[in-house]
Design an enzyme around this catalytic site. Structure first.
Site, PDB file in Angstrom:
ATOM      1  N   ARG A  14      55.738  32.146  33.345  1.00  0.00           N
ATOM      2  CA  ARG A  14      56.689  31.003  33.119  1.00  0.00           C
ATOM      3  C   ARG A  14      56.714  30.243  31.677  1.00  0.00           C
ATOM      4  O   ARG A  14      57.606  30.544  31.081  1.00  0.00           O
ATOM      5  CB  ARG A  14      56.603  30.060  34.260  1.00  0.00           C
ATOM      6  CG  ARG A  14      57.787  29.434  34.775  1.00  0.00           C
ATOM      7  CD  ARG A  14      58.232  27.955  33.904  1.00  0.00           C
ATOM      8  NE  ARG A  14      56.978  27.145  33.986  1.00  0.00           N
ATOM      9  CZ  ARG A  14      56.874  25.896  33.221  1.00  0.00           C
ATOM     10  NH1 ARG A  14      57.682  25.819  32.178  1.00  0.00           N
ATOM     11  NH2 ARG A  14      55.698  25.240  33.105  1.00  0.00           N
ATOM     12  N   ASP A  15      55.956  29.431  31.539  1.00  0.00           N
ATOM     13  CA  ASP A  15      55.594  28.614  30.330  1.00  0.00           C
ATOM     14  C   ASP A  15      55.701  29.618  29.049  1.00  0.00           C
ATOM     15  O   ASP A  15      56.124  29.206  27.928  1.00  0.00           O
ATOM     16  CB  ASP A  15      54.569  27.676  30.448  1.00  0.00           C
ATOM     17  CG  ASP A  15      54.785  26.263  29.555  1.00  0.00           C
ATOM     18  OD1 ASP A  15      55.915  26.288  28.816  1.00  0.00           O
ATOM     19  OD2 ASP A  15      54.192  25.539  29.546  1.00  0.00           O
ATOM     20  N   HIS A 207      49.198  21.005  26.275  1.00  0.00           N
ATOM     21  CA  HIS A 207      49.901  22.103  25.149  1.00  0.00           C
ATOM     22  C   HIS A 207      48.876  21.714  23.884  1.00  0.00           C
ATOM     23  O   HIS A 207      48.080  20.772  23.777  1.00  0.00           O
ATOM     24  CB  HIS A 207      51.304  21.669  24.597  1.00  0.00           C
ATOM     25  CG  HIS A 207      52.137  22.418  25.658  1.00  0.00           C
ATOM     26  ND1 HIS A 207      52.929  23.657  25.479  1.00  0.00           N
ATOM     27  CD2 HIS A 207      52.565  22.243  26.951  1.00  0.00           C
ATOM     28  CE1 HIS A 207      53.570  24.029  26.483  1.00  0.00           C
ATOM     29  NE2 HIS A 207      53.378  23.035  27.340  1.00  0.00           N
ATOM     30  N   CYS A 238      58.269  24.285  25.170  1.00  0.00           N
ATOM     31  CA  CYS A 238      59.434  23.951  25.903  1.00  0.00           C
ATOM     32  C   CYS A 238      60.545  23.892  25.231  1.00  0.00           C
ATOM     33  O   CYS A 238      60.654  23.276  23.841  1.00  0.00           O
ATOM     34  CB  CYS A 238      59.366  22.449  26.516  1.00  0.00           C
ATOM     35  SG  CYS A 238      60.745  21.729  27.436  1.00  0.00           S
ATOM     36  N   ASN A 247      50.445  26.753  24.753  1.00  0.00           N
ATOM     37  CA  ASN A 247      49.420  26.106  25.871  1.00  0.00           C
ATOM     38  C   ASN A 247      47.934  26.344  25.349  1.00  0.00           C
ATOM     39  O   ASN A 247      47.682  27.114  24.522  1.00  0.00           O
ATOM     40  CB  ASN A 247      49.826  26.330  27.073  1.00  0.00           C
ATOM     41  CG  ASN A 247      51.111  26.271  27.900  1.00  0.00           C
ATOM     42  OD1 ASN A 247      52.227  26.336  27.085  1.00  0.00           O
ATOM     43  ND2 ASN A 247      51.148  25.410  28.990  1.00  0.00           N
TER      44      ASN A 247
HETATM   45  N1  COA Z   1      69.230  28.712  38.782  1.00  0.00           N
HETATM   46  C1  COA Z   1      70.524  29.278  38.424  1.00  0.00           C
HETATM   47  N2  COA Z   1      71.592  28.760  38.256  1.00  0.00           N
HETATM   48  C2  COA Z   1      71.710  27.541  38.382  1.00  0.00           C
HETATM   49  C3  COA Z   1      70.587  26.625  38.681  1.00  0.00           C
HETATM   50  C4  COA Z   1      69.410  27.314  39.131  1.00  0.00           C
HETATM   51  N3  COA Z   1      68.313  26.591  39.309  1.00  0.00           N
HETATM   52  N4  COA Z   1      71.190  25.460  38.923  1.00  0.00           N
HETATM   53  C5  COA Z   1      72.362  25.353  38.437  1.00  0.00           C
HETATM   54  N5  COA Z   1      72.848  26.688  38.289  1.00  0.00           N
HETATM   55  C6  COA Z   1      74.193  27.015  37.811  1.00  0.00           C
HETATM   56  C7  COA Z   1      75.256  26.442  38.799  1.00  0.00           C
HETATM   57  O1  COA Z   1      75.431  27.356  39.789  1.00  0.00           O
HETATM   58  C8  COA Z   1      76.421  26.452  37.782  1.00  0.00           C
HETATM   59  O2  COA Z   1      77.182  27.860  37.480  1.00  0.00           O
HETATM   60  P1  COA Z   1      78.343  28.048  37.027  1.00  0.00           P
HETATM   61  O3  COA Z   1      78.699  27.346  35.977  1.00  0.00           O
HETATM   62  O4  COA Z   1      78.561  29.516  37.059  1.00  0.00           O
HETATM   63  O5  COA Z   1      79.256  27.326  38.315  1.00  0.00           O
HETATM   64  C9  COA Z   1      75.621  26.235  36.134  1.00  0.00           C
HETATM   65  O6  COA Z   1      74.200  26.600  36.360  1.00  0.00           O
HETATM   66  C10 COA Z   1      75.818  24.811  35.928  1.00  0.00           C
HETATM   67  O7  COA Z   1      75.250  23.949  36.969  1.00  0.00           O
HETATM   68  P2  COA Z   1      75.030  22.470  36.749  1.00  0.00           P
HETATM   69  O8  COA Z   1      74.289  21.968  38.000  1.00  0.00           O
HETATM   70  O9  COA Z   1      76.243  21.633  36.108  1.00  0.00           O
HETATM   71  O10 COA Z   1      73.791  22.448  35.856  1.00  0.00           O
HETATM   72  P3  COA Z   1      73.632  21.892  34.269  1.00  0.00           P
HETATM   73  O11 COA Z   1      74.298  22.781  33.154  1.00  0.00           O
HETATM   74  O12 COA Z   1      73.905  20.405  34.483  1.00  0.00           O
HETATM   75  O13 COA Z   1      72.116  22.211  34.111  1.00  0.00           O
HETATM   76  C11 COA Z   1      69.896  22.836  34.983  1.00  0.00           C
HETATM   77  C12 COA Z   1      71.010  21.657  34.896  1.00  0.00           C
HETATM   78  C13 COA Z   1      68.699  21.824  35.774  1.00  0.00           C
HETATM   79  C14 COA Z   1      70.446  23.728  36.034  1.00  0.00           C
HETATM   80  C15 COA Z   1      69.421  23.369  33.793  1.00  0.00           C
HETATM   81  O14 COA Z   1      69.293  22.312  32.885  1.00  0.00           O
HETATM   82  C16 COA Z   1      68.149  24.117  33.752  1.00  0.00           C
HETATM   83  O15 COA Z   1      68.200  25.164  34.291  1.00  0.00           O
HETATM   84  N6  COA Z   1      67.272  23.715  33.222  1.00  0.00           N
HETATM   85  C17 COA Z   1      65.959  24.109  33.295  1.00  0.00           C
HETATM   86  C18 COA Z   1      64.898  23.841  31.848  1.00  0.00           C
HETATM   87  C19 COA Z   1      63.722  24.615  31.898  1.00  0.00           C
HETATM   88  O16 COA Z   1      63.661  25.573  32.395  1.00  0.00           O
HETATM   89  N7  COA Z   1      62.749  24.045  31.121  1.00  0.00           N
HETATM   90  C20 COA Z   1      61.647  24.483  30.917  1.00  0.00           C
HETATM   91  C21 COA Z   1      60.633  24.371  32.017  1.00  0.00           C
HETATM   92  S1  COA Z   1      60.109  22.587  32.504  1.00  0.00           S
HETATM   93 ZN    ZN Z   2      54.192  23.682  29.316  1.00  0.00          ZN
END
Ligand code: COA
Ligand code: ZN
Length: 299
Positions: A14-15, A207, A238, A247
C-alpha cells in the site's frame, strides 16, 4: 537473553506502491505479497480502497484483495480506506480489517482526504454504523509533525485518540508521515498514549527522511508498542505530503531485531532477496525516493 516479540506489519503493497506512477501489474503485486508470506511476514496491508483519481496505482484493489484473501486465508491481510465508500468496497471484497486514516493536522487531512478532521470523524461514525463487523484500525497521519503545520502538539494527539476511541476503536497507528520525528518525541508521545489509553493497542509507522526511521521505530518498540509498520525495500511516501520519503525498511528492521533476540518469525535472507528483486524490477519507476536497500549483507 529473554526473547522479546513485536509484530511487524508490512505496508509496502500500500504505502510503498502508492507513490509509483507506473502501474505495477497485479500479478507482480501478488508475487511480492506471496514472497513476504513465504519469508514469514504475518501481517500485510495489501492495498487501499481510495479514489483511483487520487491514487491510480490502487485501481485493482477489489480484485487484488479477493485474490489475496483466497490464496492466503491464514495471513492477517488488511487494507486502508479514507471513507465509507472505500470501507464498503473493502468489505464487499472480503476484507475484515482495515485502517482508516485521519490526519492530526487539519491541513494535511484536507490535502489527503479533501475533508476536515470533523468530517472524517463523522465519516468514521458512519462506517461503524454501516459496517459494525469491520475491524477498524485508526491510522493517525502526521501524529508527530506535519509538512504544512510543523510539530504537532501531544495534547491534540491525545484528544483525537480520545474522540476516535469513543467510536469503539481501540487500535491506533501513530504515523510519522514525513519522517520528522526523533526518538525522544516518539518516546514521549507513545508513552503518553499508552498511559492515557491502557485498553488500546498502539503501533508506529515511521518514514525515514533523516535516517531516523529505525531508531524511532526501536524507541517505540522499547516503549512496548504492539506492532510496527515498515515496507520492503524502504519504499513509500505520501503523494499528498510534500517531502515524504520512504518508510523504515522491513529488512533493516528484521535484521536488527533478529540480532537483538526478538522473535520476529521472519527469515532475513529471504526477505533481503525479495527486496532486491523488487527494487531491481521497479527501480526505473522511482526518482528521488529514499531507497535504502542493499546496505547490508545476507547472513
Ligand atoms: N474509492 C473509489 N472511488 C471513490 C472513493 C473510494 N474510496 N471515494 C470516492 N470515490 C469516487 C466517488 O464515487 C466520486 O466518483 P464520481 O466522480 O465518478 O462520481 C469521486 O471519487 C469523487 O468523490 P468525492 O467524495 O467527492 O471525493 P473527493 O474528490 O472529495 O476525494 C477521497 C476524497 C477521500 C475519495 C480522495 O481524496 C482519496 O481517495 N484520498 C486518498 C488519498 C490517499 O490514498 N492517500 C495516501 C494514503 S494515507
Ligand atoms: Zn506512510
Amino acid at each position: 537473553m529473554e526473547r522479546q516479540s513485536v509484530e511487524i506489519y508490512e505496508v509496502g503493497p500500500r504505502d510503498g506502491f502508492q507513490n509509483l506512477k507506473e502501474y505495477i501489474p497485479m500479478e507482480d503485486k501478488l508475487h511480492y505479497i506471496g514472497g513476504l508470506i513465504e519469508a514469514g511476514v504475518k501481517h500485510i496491508q495489501i492495498t487501499s480502497f481510495v479514489s483511483p483519481r487520487a491514487i491510480p496505482q490502487m485501481m485493482d484493489a477489489r480484485e487484488l484483495a479477493g485474490e489475496c484473501l483466497a490464496r492466503y486465508p491464514e495471513t492477517d491481510l488488511f487494507s486502508l480506506v479514507p471513507n465509507l465508500f472505500g470501507a464498503k468496497s473493502a468489505w464487499e471484497s472480503g476484507i475484515k480489517k482495515t485502517s482508516y486514516v485521519i490526519s492530526l493536522s487539519e491541513s494535511h487531512n484536507k490535502a489527503n482526504i479533501n475533508r476536515t478532521r470533523e468530517q472524517s470523524l463523522e465519516e468514521l461514525w458512519r462506517i461503524r454504523e454501516f459496517l459494525p463487523e469491520l475491524t477498524v484500525i485508526s491510522d493517525i497521519a502526521t501524529a508527530f509533525a506535519c509538512p504544512f503545520e510543523g510539530v504537532m502538539e501531544l495534547d491534540n494527539l491525545l484528544e483525537l485518540i480520545r474522540k476516535i476511541n469513543l467510536l469503539g476503536i481501540n487500535e491506533f497507528v501513530l504515523c510519522d508521515t514525513i519522517g520528522m520525528a526523533h526518538p525522544a518525541q516518539v518516546r514521549e508521545y507513545v508513552k503518553a498514549a499508552m498511559r492515557e489509553f491502557p485498553g488500546c493497542r498502539f503501533q508506529v509507522h515511521i518514514h525515514d527522511t533523516r535516517n531516523m526511521g529505525i531508531v524511532n521505530t526501536l524507541a517505540a518498540i522499547e516503549c512496548g508498542v504492539e506492532g510496527v509498520q515498515t515496507t520492503l525495500g524502504g519504499l513509500g511516501g505520501c503523494p499528498f505530503a510534500p517531502g515524504a520519503s520512504g518508510n523504515t525498511s522491513t529488512e533493516d528492521l528484521v535484521y536488527m531485531l533478529n540480532k537483538m533476540g526478538y522473535d520476529t518469525g521472519i527469515d532475513f535472507n529471504r526477505l533481503l532477496a525479495l527486496a532486491k528483486e523488487e527494487y531491481a524490477s521497479i527501480r526505473g519507476a522511482y526518482s528521488g525516493h529514499h531507497i535504502n536497500i542493499g546496505s547490508q549483507c545476507a547472513v
